[in-house]
Enzyme design. Structure first.
Site, PDB file in Angstrom:
ATOM      1  N   HIS A 194      41.625  35.129  32.830  1.00 31.85           N
ATOM      2  CA  HIS A 194      40.771  36.184  32.286  1.00 31.85           C
ATOM      3  C   HIS A 194      39.948  36.878  33.357  1.00 31.85           C
ATOM      4  CE1 HIS A 194      36.702  33.967  31.591  1.00 31.85           C
ATOM      5  NE2 HIS A 194      37.361  33.318  32.489  1.00 31.85           N
ATOM      6  N   HIS A 239      33.086  32.886  40.158  1.00 32.24           N
ATOM      7  CA  HIS A 239      33.981  33.940  39.705  1.00 32.24           C
ATOM      8  C   HIS A 239      33.094  35.069  39.227  1.00 32.24           C
ATOM      9  CE1 HIS A 239      36.483  30.176  39.237  1.00 32.24           C
ATOM     10  NE2 HIS A 239      37.074  30.869  40.190  1.00 32.24           N
ATOM     11  N   HIS A 265      42.169  28.080  21.410  1.00 36.84           N
ATOM     12  CA  HIS A 265      40.817  27.546  21.562  1.00 36.84           C
ATOM     13  C   HIS A 265      39.804  28.673  21.651  1.00 36.84           C
ATOM     14  CE1 HIS A 265      40.778  28.108  25.936  1.00 36.84           C
ATOM     15  NE2 HIS A 265      41.903  27.448  26.011  1.00 36.84           N
ATOM     16  N   GLU A 274      30.304  34.024  36.598  1.00 35.63           N
ATOM     17  CA  GLU A 274      30.367  32.599  36.271  1.00 35.63           C
ATOM     18  C   GLU A 274      30.224  31.758  37.541  1.00 35.63           C
ATOM     19  OE1 GLU A 274      34.163  31.975  34.454  1.00 35.63           O
ATOM     20  OE2 GLU A 274      33.922  33.591  33.006  1.00 35.63           O
ATOM     21  N   HIS A 295      40.486  35.213  37.258  1.00 34.69           N
ATOM     22  CA  HIS A 295      40.601  33.804  37.617  1.00 34.69           C
ATOM     23  C   HIS A 295      41.295  33.069  36.480  1.00 34.69           C
ATOM     24  CE1 HIS A 295      36.721  34.397  35.640  1.00 34.69           C
ATOM     25  NE2 HIS A 295      36.828  33.174  35.164  1.00 34.69           N
TER      26      HIS A 295
HETATM   27 FE   LIG Z   1      35.935  32.130  33.526  1.00 31.50          FE
END
Ligand SMILES: [Fe+2]
Length: 453
Positions: free
Chosen positions: A349, A379, A306, A355, A385
């Site tokens: 990642h 994050h 994705h 974020e 995370h």
């Molecule tokens: Fe993320």
């Protein structure tokens, strides 16, 4: 160009600005609208005398000399010029509304954080007193960065008005319904919708159904715009016609009133004798807008893997570095998952961007438990995370048939700048102390055996 001439003089109605409002479709259009016939000058901006004895006034949202495709301004024809809606200023405090740079010394912003919904208070709170800053980033004095807030609103602003010289406000309701009575018209806002109130626009907020709770991204930088779609082409994601700007509406009300102004992180109050929402007609492209998130058309993988979550960007606010947003507003909503031989949830990642997420309703696929409607997570820059143990095991072993992700709507305010927690976020808000433990039970599977899965 849209032309809207719906009579909309609501000054005699029981509710100021009334209930007969409407919207014009488009994003970044050059709109024109008048609440009284003939109030809008034609063919020029500044006639020697305006109809109805109105005053002409320009509201500039970009520098006069900004390139024409970015230039935003609106011409207003109003009962009094804005200098009459401003008198001497007195500093006031709104202790829970913080502005970057704001880095409390005894708060640790480094970490993965998640909060339960902030409960409604017993106290009465308005749009101003109910704003609770969670994070700040960048620097308002250089017009970069943002703040994230939760609003908890029980009461309407009465004879009280506000504008932010610091920021445009992106509002994401989660509970309750609000009405934004602005200089340029009325926006009614419910969960699953968003609104943008431009920098400098005067408004008051009424409660239509309370208590109301939601999220705000306060953007100190360049305005939100639609992302370039690249090879996706001319359609899908957020489409321009689904954005709605209100038609002109005004009130001619003479009553003692206060206007609160946010300017470089400080709040100031000025007292006037009338409503400042007195724009009878306007034309231009600097205006408030709302958008129904259920019209967002997600695009994604149709065979395997994705794309990065940027594929779900609704709006982006540039930072000056190409492709590197001051803020992206990203929406994770209902969609089909069809990718073959693929770990379908978001992968693990670390990200140079930071974020901040909020849940509007339902269940988010990477965190089936713990990230609940009204809750938030952070994050921060370069902090790892990803899916929790349950999400990882479930997605690793799922039969990969076409699957509908249903009943889910979460969003992200993603910024290139690190986000700093406020004391409220760290000490008063319902922080989940055990969030970091959601990855604790992920075990080592590797033992050197080839082919082991
Ligand atoms: Fe993320």
């Amino acid at each position: 160009m849209n032309r809207q001439t719906t009579p909309n003089d609501m000054t005699t109605a029981a509710t100021p600005m009334g209930t007969h409002h409407g919207y014009m479709p488009g994003f970044g259009n050059d709109f024109e609208t008048e609440a009284l016939d003939g109030a809008l000058p034609q063919g020029m901006n500044s006639p020697q005398k305006c109809n109805y004895g109105l005053y002409g006034e320009q509201l500039s949202g970009t520098a006069f000399t900004a390139p024409s495709h970015q230039n935003e301004r609106t011409w207003c024809y109003r009962i009094r010029p804005s200098v009459k809606h401003s008198h001497r200023y007195e500093k006031i405090t709104l202790p829970y509304w913080k502005t970057a740079p704001h880095i409390p010394q005894d708060v640790t912003s480094l970490g993965q954080y998640r909060w339960d919904p902030i409960p409604h208070s017993e106290q009465k709170m308005t749009w101003l007193t109910g704003m609770r800053t969670m994070t700040t980033a960048g620097d308002v004095n250089t017009q970069i960065g943002m703040a994230s807030h939760i609003y908890l609103v029980t009461d309407s602003m009465v004879d009280s008005y506000f504008y932010s010289a610091d920021s445009e406000m992106l509002i994401v309701p989660q509970e309750g319904r609000l009405r934004f009575c602005t200089e340029l018209g009325v926006i009614n806002l419910a969960p699953q919708e968003i609104a943008i109130i431009p920098r400098g626009l005067v408004y008051r907020v009424e409660v239509l159904e309370g208590p109301a709770r939601g999220f705000v991204c306060e953007n100190y930088g360049q305005k939100f715009e639609l992302p370039a779609r690249g090879p996706i082409g001319a359609n899908c994601m957020a489409n321009r016609r689904d954005f709605k700007t209100p038609v002109a509406a005004f009130e001619d009300r003479e009553t003692p009133s206060t206007v609160t102004i946010k300017w470089c992180g400080q709040f100031h109050e000025t007292r006037i004798g009338h409503s400042p929402l007195d724009v009878v007609a306007w034309h231009g492209n600097y205006c408030p807008v709302k958008y129904d998130l259920t019209t967002y058309c997600p695009v994604g993988a149709v065979l395997f893997d994705h794309p990065d979550p940027s594929i779900f960007t609704v709006l982006t606010a540039p930072s000056g570095v190409e492709g590197t947003a001051n803020i992206d507003f990203v929406l994770f909503r209902e969609r089909w998952m069809v990718a073959e031989n693929t770990f379908r949830p978001p992968w693990y990642h670390k990200n140079v961007m930071s974020e901040l997420m909020g849940n509007i309703y339902g269940q988010y696929d990477a965190k089936p438990k713990g990230f609940i409607p009204g809750g938030m997570s952070l994050h921060n820059m370069m902090l790892p995370h990803g899916p929790d143990k349950n999400a990882f095991e479930g997605a690793s072993n799922a039969e990969l048939t076409a699957q509908k992700l249903d009943n889910t709507m979460s969003f992200m305010f993603e910024t290139r700048f690190p986000q700093h927690l406020t004391e409220f976020a760290a000490k008063e808000a319902p922080l989940q102390d055990d969030y970091i433990d959601c990855w604790q039970s992920l075990e080592k599977k590797f033992d050197g055996t080839p082919g082991k899965k």
